[in-house]
Write a protein that holds these residues in place. Structure first.
Motif, mmCIF file in Angstrom:
data_model
loop_
_atom_site.group_PDB
_atom_site.id
_atom_site.type_symbol
_atom_site.label_atom_id
_atom_site.label_comp_id
_atom_site.label_asym_id
_atom_site.label_seq_id
_atom_site.Cartn_x
_atom_site.Cartn_y
_atom_site.Cartn_z
ATOM 1 N N GLU A 161 12.923 15.224 10.604
ATOM 2 C CA GLU A 161 14.341 15.337 11.332
ATOM 3 C C GLU A 161 15.322 14.678 11.019
ATOM 4 N N ALA A 162 15.119 13.132 10.043
ATOM 5 C CA ALA A 162 16.365 12.316 10.518
ATOM 6 C C ALA A 162 16.480 12.344 8.871
ATOM 7 N N GLY A 163 15.701 12.841 7.561
ATOM 8 C CA GLY A 163 16.313 13.054 6.826
ATOM 9 C C GLY A 163 15.550 12.587 5.573
ATOM 10 N N ALA A 164 14.186 12.381 6.296
ATOM 11 C CA ALA A 164 12.360 11.492 4.580
ATOM 12 C C ALA A 164 12.205 12.491 4.285
ATOM 13 N N ARG A 165 12.313 12.665 3.130
ATOM 14 C CA ARG A 165 11.923 14.005 2.251
ATOM 15 C C ARG A 165 10.690 13.628 1.745
ATOM 16 N N ARG A 166 10.552 12.328 1.491
ATOM 17 C CA ARG A 166 8.904 11.800 0.655
ATOM 18 C C ARG A 166 8.021 11.327 1.485
ATOM 19 N N LEU A 167 6.825 11.780 2.406
ATOM 20 C CA LEU A 167 6.358 11.124 4.471
ATOM 21 C C LEU A 167 5.084 10.365 3.231
ATOM 22 N N VAL A 168 4.935 8.991 4.077
ATOM 23 C CA VAL A 168 3.718 8.921 3.665
ATOM 24 C C VAL A 168 2.954 7.788 4.921
ATOM 25 N N VAL A 169 1.964 8.070 5.026
ATOM 26 C CA VAL A 169 1.395 7.508 6.374
ATOM 27 C C VAL A 169 0.280 6.505 6.013
ATOM 28 N N ALA A 170 0.811 5.378 6.524
ATOM 29 C CA ALA A 170 0.555 4.134 6.209
ATOM 30 C C ALA A 170 0.053 3.469 7.785
ATOM 31 N N PRO A 171 -1.276 3.324 7.259
ATOM 32 C CA PRO A 171 -2.208 2.535 8.213
ATOM 33 C C PRO A 171 -2.007 1.411 8.794
ATOM 34 N N ALA A 199 1.035 -1.251 0.352
ATOM 35 C CA ALA A 199 0.186 0.335 0.007
ATOM 36 C C ALA A 199 0.807 1.232 -0.037
ATOM 37 N N VAL A 200 1.601 1.059 0.744
ATOM 38 C CA VAL A 200 3.331 1.731 0.905
ATOM 39 C C VAL A 200 3.417 2.600 -0.594
ATOM 40 N N ALA A 201 3.817 1.130 -1.335
ATOM 41 C CA ALA A 201 4.246 1.563 -3.184
ATOM 42 C C ALA A 201 3.495 2.067 -3.883
ATOM 43 N N ALA A 202 2.425 1.784 -2.917
ATOM 44 C CA ALA A 202 0.905 2.560 -4.033
ATOM 45 C C ALA A 202 0.692 3.794 -4.254
#
Length: 249
Positions: free
Chosen positions: A182-192, A115-118
């Motif tokens: 803050e840890a360096g992630a640039r593409r953020l995803v919320v996965a339920p 679902a994250v990849a989608a």
């Protein structure tokens, strides 16, 4: 034909019951020898009591009960066992086979990863940051057990950033996303880490989008066929094992 009662939590949001019903469709197609029924612990009908009574009234002698729950919190440990114990008193000749809960099964973890990849992020992109959002629990240790699932989303990918968060406890989704950025992630995803959509999930998504307008949001786990496949596995395991069976004396 073996009756199977899949027991969902229940919700005031009609999308939740609809999603759980849809999740069982593929299972019915794969197992035409099973009579798969959906029941609810709260807020929706039929109730578990009504579903068990219906099975008994139809003359069945055995039923498999599958909790459509991701963790072993109150509903799994106290609520459902109590309901089934009362049902056993009413129907002493009905064998009630209660399975384990669904999560954290590898098929559900894989479904969350897919679902994250989608959402359009690459599995080879190490800058992806995932906030895995669950409901949350007041039971000691329950949130920590859920948080332990989050790193498993990274398997087979180049993703390196993941945080668990909760709709009813801390850290919340905005806190998790802030930590990921803050840890360096640039593409953020919320996965339920949730089976179905509902009011709590909507609130978490609204908060995430308000704080991070470029956020991507994955679909709940019941959107694919993983839930039905795990239900099938739980049923087969329980039928092969006497554990969890209530029999008349």
């Amino acid at each position: 034909m073996i009756p199977v009662i899949a027991v969902a939590h229940g919700s005031r949001d009609p999308r939740s019951a609809q999603a759980m019903a849809a999740a069982l469709t593929a299972l019915r197609a794969r197992r035409p020898d099973w009579d798969v029924r959906l029941a609810f612990l709260d807020l929706n009908a039929p109730s578990v009591r009504q579903a068990v009574d219906a099975v008994a009234a139809e003359g069945h002698h055995r039923v498999v009960v599958v909790p459509l729950l991701l963790g072993s919190a109150f509903h799994a440990r106290v609520d459902l066992p109590g309901i089934l114990a009362e049902a056993h008193v009413r129907h002493p000749h009905l064998e009630l086979v209660r399975t384990d809960v669904l999560g954290p099964d590898r098929l559900l973890v894989a479904a969350a990863r897919n679902a994250v990849a989608a959402t359009g992020v690459s599995r080879l992109d190490p800058s992806v940051g995932i906030a895995m959002c669950a409901v949350g629990s007041r039971r000691a240790g329950a949130d920590a057990a859920t948080a332990a699932v989050a790193p498993r989303l990274l398997a087979g990918t180049s993703w390196t950033h993941v945080r668990a968060c909760f709709a009813t406890s801390t850290p919340d989704v905005v806190g998790a996303l802030t930590a990921l950025r803050e840890a360096g992630a640039r593409r953020l995803v919320v996965a339920p880490w949730l089976l179905a959509p509902g009011l709590l999930w909507d609130r978490a998504c609204d908060a995430a989008q308000s704080a991070f307008p470029d956020i991507r949001i994955a679909t709940p786990l019941a959107a694919g066929d993983a839930v039905g496949r795990v239900v099938e596995r739980r049923c087969l395991d329980a039928l092969a094992d006497s554990t969890g069976v209530l029999r008349s004396a």
